[in-house]
Design an enzyme around this catalytic site. Structure first.
Site, PDB file in Angstrom:
ATOM      1  N   LYS A 220       0.818  -1.217   0.000  1.00  0.00           N
ATOM      2  CA  LYS A 220       0.000   0.000   0.000  1.00  0.00           C
ATOM      3  C   LYS A 220       0.851   1.267   0.000  1.00  0.00           C
ATOM      4  O   LYS A 220       0.388   2.333  -0.399  1.00  0.00           O
ATOM      5  CB  LYS A 220      -0.934   0.015   1.213  1.00  0.00           C
ATOM      6  CG  LYS A 220      -2.104  -0.943   1.102  1.00  0.00           C
ATOM      7  CD  LYS A 220      -3.031  -0.784   2.293  1.00  0.00           C
ATOM      8  CE  LYS A 220      -4.258  -1.674   2.179  1.00  0.00           C
ATOM      9  NZ  LYS A 220      -5.155  -1.510   3.344  1.00  0.00           N
ATOM     10  N   HIS A 279      -5.388 -11.765  -0.469  1.00  0.00           N
ATOM     11  CA  HIS A 279      -6.696 -11.370  -1.019  1.00  0.00           C
ATOM     12  C   HIS A 279      -7.271 -12.432  -1.960  1.00  0.00           C
ATOM     13  O   HIS A 279      -8.247 -12.165  -2.678  1.00  0.00           O
ATOM     14  CB  HIS A 279      -6.596 -10.031  -1.754  1.00  0.00           C
ATOM     15  CG  HIS A 279      -6.576  -8.842  -0.841  1.00  0.00           C
ATOM     16  ND1 HIS A 279      -7.638  -8.498  -0.023  1.00  0.00           N
ATOM     17  CD2 HIS A 279      -5.597  -7.936  -0.583  1.00  0.00           C
ATOM     18  CE1 HIS A 279      -7.323  -7.417   0.675  1.00  0.00           C
ATOM     19  NE2 HIS A 279      -6.099  -7.062   0.369  1.00  0.00           N
TER      20      HIS A 279
END
Length: 371
Positions: A220, A279
């Protein structure tokens, strides 16, 4: 005999060579195990000789509950049981397991570095009074094992320091709190412990996942701030950019560690699998690789559940925390589609501990001060 010192070999290879040599001298030895202590007072196996058998657990919870091990940690002195048969009237469950493996005598030696207790060496033999008669030899033996373990320990510690530095540098852009990362690590540990008891993994694996689960979102830091900080629903283009963070995280970590010589490929695989695959969905509809079921690495399946639990239970600018009952229902409904059913079973068996973790690592919600 001393080819085990060759540092180009893995820890397991060096220990195998060492143990083989010792057992040639003393064929009455029937099993050797080396354990390390984690941050929660538990012991987990980092090595077990081929003949150690399955009767001895790969994970020992809370050594403070064992008078024998507690005394050893305090004194840093070996503990010897000359005749396991004499303990049968009041024997503990673990001693019964050893007897089932034909173990009659046992020696446990503390492993420590710079005066700090870090684990235990367990040696078993099939005859009584075996270790008392050779205590000096096996004390020396334990010291040599300690040198191998501490060398591996220090190498891991250096690697962990580099990894945590990467996390610290990347986290300054992440709106999620440090305590979120700690909670994800604790939830991951709960799941891992349950799976270890079910023999789906070992204690060394659980400890690695615990230490590296907080790295899952380092990618991120490479996402544009207007997307990362946005509280609006993402557009399709923004979502596509955000969904790049697993691969970006792997590239970031790989680039930084390129020049770091670390021979524990298992740990490197674990951390990269956590970053790249947390994910993925159990039904194959996740990203980035659309892996399905057990094709998803176990470490990623664990962290996926831990991360979702904390996200649902936490306050966010765009939502209020869910109740534990609502989270439980969501996990049950998502078992087999979103999540690994085994990981869901694990967390459902530990729901009482989730509130304790939340209270131990609370988020501090900054309130807007009046002008």
């Amino acid at each position: 005999m001393y080819s085990f010192i060759n540092s180009t070999r893995s820890l397991k290879q060096r220990l195998n060579l060492f143990v083989t040599s010792v057992k040639e001298l003393y064929p009455d030895i029937i099993g050797i195990a080396v354990t390390r202590m984690d941050d929660h007072d538990n012991l987990y196996s980092v090595y077990r000789s081929a003949d150690y058998g399955d009767n001895f657990p790969t994970f020992i919870e809370s050594i403070s509950q064992s008078p024998r091990l507690s005394k050893m940690r305090a004194s840093l002195e070996p503990s010897i049981i000359d005749n396991m048969l004499c303990h049968q009237s009041s024997v503990k469950h673990i001693h019964l397991r050893l007897l089932q493996s034909n173990c009659i005598s046992s020696m446990a030696c503390p492993i420590y570095t710079n005066g700090t207790f870090i684990g235990v060496l367990f040696i078993n033999a099939k005859v009584k009074d075996f270790f008392s008669e050779k205590v000096n030899y096996f004390t020396t033996f334990s010291i040599l094992i300690t040198l191998l373990i501490t060398d591996d320990f220090n190498n891991k510690k250096a690697f962990h320091s580099i990894v945590k530095t990467v996390l610290l540098l990347s986290h300054h852009k992440d709106p999620e709190t440090q305590n979120h990362l700690k909670r994800v690590a604790e939830y991951s540990r709960l799941i891992g412990l349950y799976l270890a008891k079910k023999r789906k993994c070992d204690g060394d694996f659980v400890d690695s996942v615990y230490h590296f689960s907080d790295m899952h979102d380092i990618g991120k830091s490479l996402i544009p701030e207007d997307i990362l900080y946005s509280t609006d629903i993402y557009t399709a283009e923004q979502r596509a950019i955000m969904n790049q963070h697993p691969e970006l995280g792997c590239q970031l970590l790989s680039n930084i560690l390129t020049t770091f010589k670390y021979d524990n490929n298992q740990e490197l695989d674990i951390i990269l699998n956590i970053i790249r695959h947390h994910h993925e969905r159990y039904d194959g509809k996740g990203y980035p690789s659309q892996l399905k079921g057990t094709d998803i690495p176990l470490e990623a399946r664990i962290v996926t559940v831990a991360d979702v639990i904390d996200a649902l239970l936490s306050h966010r600018p765009y939502k209020q925390p869910w109740s534990i009952d609502d989270v439980e229902l969501y996990l049950i409904n998502g078992s087999g589609t979103l999540f690994d059913p085994l990981c869901i079973d694990a967390i459902l068996h530990s729901l009482d501990k989730i509130a304790l973790i939340q209270s131990r690592y609370p988020d501090i919600i900054e309130e807007e001060l009046p002008v």
